[in-house]
Design a protein around this motif. Structure first.
Motif, PDB file in Angstrom:
ATOM      1  N   ILE A 228       0.760  -1.234   0.047  1.00  0.00           N
ATOM      2  CA  ILE A 228      -0.012   0.023  -0.057  1.00  0.00           C
ATOM      3  C   ILE A 228       0.757   1.440   0.057  1.00  0.00           C
ATOM      4  O   ILE A 228       0.762   2.241  -0.674  1.00  0.00           O
ATOM      5  CB  ILE A 228      -0.989  -0.049   1.255  1.00  0.00           C
ATOM      6  CG1 ILE A 228      -1.734  -1.406   1.283  1.00  0.00           C
ATOM      7  CG2 ILE A 228      -1.830   1.313   1.073  1.00  0.00           C
ATOM      8  CD1 ILE A 228      -2.762  -1.426   0.169  1.00  0.00           C
ATOM      9  N   ILE A 229       1.567   1.499   1.081  1.00  0.00           N
ATOM     10  CA  ILE A 229       2.490   2.652   1.167  1.00  0.00           C
ATOM     11  C   ILE A 229       3.230   2.906  -0.055  1.00  0.00           C
ATOM     12  O   ILE A 229       3.238   4.194  -0.622  1.00  0.00           O
ATOM     13  CB  ILE A 229       3.546   2.432   2.330  1.00  0.00           C
ATOM     14  CG1 ILE A 229       2.642   2.565   3.563  1.00  0.00           C
ATOM     15  CG2 ILE A 229       4.434   3.644   2.430  1.00  0.00           C
ATOM     16  CD1 ILE A 229       3.205   2.784   4.770  1.00  0.00           C
ATOM     17  N   PRO A 230       3.922   1.925  -0.789  1.00  0.00           N
ATOM     18  CA  PRO A 230       4.584   2.431  -2.185  1.00  0.00           C
ATOM     19  C   PRO A 230       3.837   2.980  -3.246  1.00  0.00           C
ATOM     20  O   PRO A 230       3.905   4.031  -3.603  1.00  0.00           O
ATOM     21  CB  PRO A 230       5.010   0.940  -2.687  1.00  0.00           C
ATOM     22  CG  PRO A 230       5.284   0.370  -1.336  1.00  0.00           C
ATOM     23  CD  PRO A 230       4.001   0.818  -0.562  1.00  0.00           C
ATOM     24  N   GLN A 231       2.387   2.472  -3.091  1.00  0.00           N
ATOM     25  CA  GLN A 231       1.313   3.043  -3.984  1.00  0.00           C
ATOM     26  C   GLN A 231       1.052   4.296  -3.640  1.00  0.00           C
ATOM     27  O   GLN A 231       0.384   5.171  -4.569  1.00  0.00           O
ATOM     28  CB  GLN A 231       0.284   2.101  -4.059  1.00  0.00           C
ATOM     29  CG  GLN A 231       0.518   0.924  -5.012  1.00  0.00           C
ATOM     30  CD  GLN A 231      -0.594  -0.068  -5.331  1.00  0.00           C
ATOM     31  OE1 GLN A 231      -1.381   0.790  -6.248  1.00  0.00           O
ATOM     32  NE2 GLN A 231      -0.723  -1.112  -4.758  1.00  0.00           N
ATOM     33  N   LEU A 232       1.229   4.672  -2.412  1.00  0.00           N
ATOM     34  CA  LEU A 232       0.806   5.913  -1.945  1.00  0.00           C
ATOM     35  C   LEU A 232       1.744   7.144  -1.939  1.00  0.00           C
ATOM     36  O   LEU A 232       1.629   8.195  -1.453  1.00  0.00           O
ATOM     37  CB  LEU A 232       0.222   5.894  -0.722  1.00  0.00           C
ATOM     38  CG  LEU A 232      -0.885   5.106  -0.251  1.00  0.00           C
ATOM     39  CD1 LEU A 232      -1.080   4.842   1.434  1.00  0.00           C
ATOM     40  CD2 LEU A 232      -2.395   5.986  -0.811  1.00  0.00           C
ATOM     41  N   LYS A 233       2.946   6.547  -2.746  1.00  0.00           N
ATOM     42  CA  LYS A 233       3.917   7.673  -2.939  1.00  0.00           C
ATOM     43  C   LYS A 233       3.626   9.013  -3.327  1.00  0.00           C
ATOM     44  O   LYS A 233       4.095  10.242  -2.520  1.00  0.00           O
ATOM     45  CB  LYS A 233       5.154   7.154  -3.940  1.00  0.00           C
ATOM     46  CG  LYS A 233       6.498   7.604  -3.090  1.00  0.00           C
ATOM     47  CD  LYS A 233       7.540   6.950  -4.110  1.00  0.00           C
ATOM     48  CE  LYS A 233       8.728   7.897  -4.381  1.00  0.00           C
ATOM     49  NZ  LYS A 233       9.427   7.768  -5.685  1.00  0.00           N
ATOM     50  N   PRO A 234       2.928   9.270  -4.269  1.00  0.00           N
ATOM     51  CA  PRO A 234       2.504  10.868  -4.573  1.00  0.00           C
ATOM     52  C   PRO A 234       1.758  11.330  -3.618  1.00  0.00           C
ATOM     53  O   PRO A 234       2.069  12.578  -3.340  1.00  0.00           O
ATOM     54  CB  PRO A 234       1.576  10.506  -5.830  1.00  0.00           C
ATOM     55  CG  PRO A 234       1.571   9.041  -6.261  1.00  0.00           C
ATOM     56  CD  PRO A 234       2.198   8.414  -5.136  1.00  0.00           C
ATOM     57  N   ALA A 235       0.835  10.808  -2.902  1.00  0.00           N
ATOM     58  CA  ALA A 235       0.382  11.462  -1.745  1.00  0.00           C
ATOM     59  C   ALA A 235       1.195  11.739  -0.840  1.00  0.00           C
ATOM     60  O   ALA A 235       1.026  12.954  -0.023  1.00  0.00           O
ATOM     61  CB  ALA A 235      -1.020  10.552  -1.204  1.00  0.00           C
ATOM     62  N   THR A 236       2.120  10.904  -0.485  1.00  0.00           N
ATOM     63  CA  THR A 236       3.209  11.192   0.676  1.00  0.00           C
ATOM     64  C   THR A 236       3.920  12.423   0.276  1.00  0.00           C
ATOM     65  O   THR A 236       4.255  13.314   1.029  1.00  0.00           O
ATOM     66  CB  THR A 236       4.060  10.050   0.796  1.00  0.00           C
ATOM     67  OG1 THR A 236       3.015   8.700   1.129  1.00  0.00           O
ATOM     68  CG2 THR A 236       4.833  10.137   2.022  1.00  0.00           C
ATOM     69  N   PHE A 237       4.155  12.567  -0.927  1.00  0.00           N
ATOM     70  CA  PHE A 237       5.015  13.573  -1.422  1.00  0.00           C
ATOM     71  C   PHE A 237       4.231  14.884  -1.113  1.00  0.00           C
ATOM     72  O   PHE A 237       4.907  15.870  -0.589  1.00  0.00           O
ATOM     73  CB  PHE A 237       5.603  13.545  -3.036  1.00  0.00           C
ATOM     74  CG  PHE A 237       6.252  14.720  -3.308  1.00  0.00           C
ATOM     75  CD1 PHE A 237       7.523  14.810  -3.139  1.00  0.00           C
ATOM     76  CD2 PHE A 237       5.714  15.530  -4.193  1.00  0.00           C
ATOM     77  CE1 PHE A 237       8.097  15.830  -3.595  1.00  0.00           C
ATOM     78  CE2 PHE A 237       6.221  16.730  -4.852  1.00  0.00           C
ATOM     79  CZ  PHE A 237       7.594  16.896  -4.366  1.00  0.00           C
ATOM     80  N   ILE A 238       3.188  15.001  -1.532  1.00  0.00           N
ATOM     81  CA  ILE A 238       2.198  16.389  -1.440  1.00  0.00           C
ATOM     82  C   ILE A 238       2.047  16.462   0.262  1.00  0.00           C
ATOM     83  O   ILE A 238       2.632  17.432   0.637  1.00  0.00           O
ATOM     84  CB  ILE A 238       0.864  16.082  -2.105  1.00  0.00           C
ATOM     85  CG1 ILE A 238       1.127  15.645  -3.331  1.00  0.00           C
ATOM     86  CG2 ILE A 238       0.123  17.487  -1.961  1.00  0.00           C
ATOM     87  CD1 ILE A 238       0.789  16.777  -4.450  1.00  0.00           C
ATOM     88  N   ALA A 239       1.885  15.413   0.934  1.00  0.00           N
ATOM     89  CA  ALA A 239       1.862  15.753   2.310  1.00  0.00           C
ATOM     90  C   ALA A 239       3.018  16.286   2.820  1.00  0.00           C
ATOM     91  O   ALA A 239       2.903  17.266   3.723  1.00  0.00           O
ATOM     92  CB  ALA A 239       1.419  14.480   3.024  1.00  0.00           C
TER      93      ALA A 239
END
Lengths: 318, 282
Positions: A228-239
């Motif tokens: 899951i977390i690897p796929q959330l990378k764009p969200a993590t970047f913006i966060a």
């Protein structure tokens, strides 16, 4: 039919018409770029040069200000035989605390997003209500939390009392606790923001990959970490971007909740700039500009990193 | 879907999830709920130390009535509207144009200008503070709504351009090429081909900027003073000075100040979230 009209139009095709595609973008950009240049780009340069002057803000800087070179910076850092500015030091350390602790909003937001990523009845209302704190102005958040923290009568003090604890002078009256109290107030809306980023990200997680991983026996924490977390990378970047910026912009809450006190212990750079220039205790415009430049340079490290990673994306997209 | 939907779990898990939800929400919004309770309490509750107990009488209309009719609050609210609405219109207009230019055309310096907008948007306010204030004073716009609006438009254009440009890039480019082949002038392509497709982006941008500007405090303090032109975020501090320790009135005032963006959020939720989460999904 079309040939005749074309040949008739050709001689009248003016210079503009021939260069339309080259000129149009500049015409469209002109007002926006002009505005942005006057109000954002030029002031950055002006602050840099202002930081080399001693000026009390009255009259014209050329006539009433004195050029002092790096003197303001020497005073800030205690170079060249000057004594280092203790308040600047406090502000710098507090900014560091803000930066590090504010990052808690990212795992916090992810946690709430995972909790709310369900499809039970009424879940949409819950999601919006959890997001609520972000919509409210920081001024109101600051007021709300300062009442929450009231010594003796504040809900927070009462809750501490249940465990037999007491913070002397209340959270905001205690020099050691105050900054953490303000950061906690700031984390509230920031976590809500990160939550909504992750909820959107979770929505876009590829269900096939999740199912495939499930068939392979992945679940729980392992699934979260490796799938899951690897796929959330764009969200993590913006966060990450919005949290860093939020941490360094922490003016409103400090100004509302403590005004830099008690004993100047909650100052941050953004507040100290304001204090040194526009408040009653200020009127040292050159000195304030030097502090602003330091804050800007700290931000520049992050801005460069953000732009660099966006540039990598752009290159891929081409 | 992750985590596993509760529907697939046992009945017990489902029920505990459903009961946990409201508790978590109350805990999360506790500071806010406290203020709402404050705002319907009578004055005597605070002098008697009854901060968190039941209100001894229900004073909702009384408290909010005083906020609306006996203070400068309505004026501050009106100022906020008159600052926020022109800023939204101005920013959206400018950003549609810059976004169009940067999203559609390939030219030297395109990426450079784009990055200038992004970088400027991240800059700490304090480095702009003194020069922008001086500029505003020099133009004779200090302590006017216009001065504040002009600055806000300029600054917000950075963020809005980022948004608009990325949105336009995701539009089908053949549409524009087809219009060019037909001989449609470039400004008409903007007006009649691209702009109608940008409606969702414009809506998202409008609600976001509305919220940002409504909630701005720093620039309001730097560029204005007094009830003639200050917005409600700055006004609430003088309101609080006036009603020092009158918690029931201060909390009623705070709620009134916070309400417009909250209403905006609930009315335009879809657009609001689309704007905020731009780029969170690839």
């Amino acid at each position: 039919m079309s040939t005749s009209s074309d040949s008739a139009a050709l001689p009248t095709r003016g210079w503009y018409k021939r260069n339309e595609i080259a000129i149009t973008p500049w015409l469209f950009l002109a007002p926006g770029v002009l505005f942005f240049f006057i109000y954002v780009i030029a002031p950055i340069y002006q602050s840099f040069s202002l930081s080399l002057y001693d000026w009390n803000g009255l009259g014209d800087i050329e006539t009433n200000g004195t050029y002092v070179g790096m003197e303001n910076y020497n005073k800030l850092f205690g170079l060249n035989g000057e004594r280092a500015d203790r308040n600047f030091n406090i502000s710098l350390w507090n900014n560091l605390k803000w930066l590090l602790l504010y990052l808690l909003a990212i795992p916090g937001g992810l946690f709430i997003a995972l909790f709310l990523n369900q499809t039970v009845r009424g879940i949409r209302i819950y999601k919006s209500l959890f997001f609520f704190p972000f919509v409210i102005s920081q001024v109101v958040v600051g007021l709300v939390f300062s009442w929450f923290y009231l010594p003796n009568d504040g809900l927070f003090s009462i809750m501490l009392g249940w465990f037999g604890l007491e913070i002397r002078g209340g959270v905001l009256g205690n020099p050691t606790a105050a900054t953490y109290g303000i950061i906690a107030a700031g984390l509230w809306p920031q976590t809500a923001y990160c939550m909504i980023l992750y909820l959107t990200g979770l929505n876009a997680v590829d269900p096939e990959q999740v199912e495939a991983a499930r068939l392979d026996g992945a679940k729980g924490r392992k699934m979260l970490w490796y799938v899951i977390i690897p796929q959330l990378k764009p969200a993590t970047f913006i966060a990450f971007v919005v949290t860093i910026i939020g941490a360094l912009r922490s003016f409103d809450l400090v100004s509302i909740m403590t005004g830099g006190g008690p004993f100047g212990s909650t100052r941050v750079l953004s507040f100290y700039v304001f204090e040194k220039s526009l408040s009653e205790r200020g009127l040292q415009y050159g000195y304030a500009a030097a502090i602003a430049v330091v804050l800007f340079l700290i931000m520049l490290v992050f801005i460069s990193y953000f732009l660099w990673s966006m540039y990598q994306d752009e290159k891929e997209a081409r | 879907m992750f985590p596993t939907p509760v529907q697939k779990s046992s009945r017990a898990v489902q029920i505990s999830y459903q009961t946990l939800l409201p508790f978590a929400l109350i805990l999360w919004l506790l500071p806010l709920i406290a203020v709402m309770i404050f705002s319907i309490k009578p004055d005597v509750d605070f002098t008697n130390g009854n901060y968190w107990g039941m209100p001894s009488s229900f004073e909702l209309f009384n408290n909010y009535g005083r906020v609306f009719f006996e203070s400068d609050m309505p004026r501050y609210l009106l100022n906020s509207v008159m600052i926020t609405v022109p800023t939204v219109i101005g920013t959206v207009a400018l950003a549609c144009m810059t976004g169009f230019a940067l999203g559609v055309y390939k030219f030297k310096g395109n990426l450079l200008i784009f990055f200038m907008f992004i970088a400027g948007n991240f800059v700490p306010f304090q480095i702009l503070m003194v020069p922008v204030r001086d500029l505003t004073v020099d133009m004779g716009l200090y302590n006017t709504k216009t001065g504040l609006v002009l600055f806000h438009i300029a600054f917000q254009t950075g963020f809005a351009t980022l948004f608009m440009r990325n949105f336009i890039r995701a539009l089908p480019f053949p549409l524009i090429e087809a219009a060019r082949v037909e001989g449609v002038a470039e400004w008409r392509i903007f007006l009649y081909v691209v702009l109608p497709l940008m409606k969702p982006a414009i809506a998202a941008m409008a609600v976001l900027i509305f919220t940002f500007i409504w909630n701005d405090y720093f620039w309001a303090v730097v560029l204005t003073q007094g009830p003639e032109s200050q917005p409600v975020t700055a006004g609430i501090t003088s309101f609080n000075a006036q009603y020092r320790a009158a918690y029931h009135l201060m909390s009623a005032g705070s709620i009134v100040a916070a309400l417009p963006p909250v209403a905006m959020f609930f009315l335009m939720q879809k657009h609001f979230i689309a704007g905020l989460t731009l780029g969170a999904v690839k």
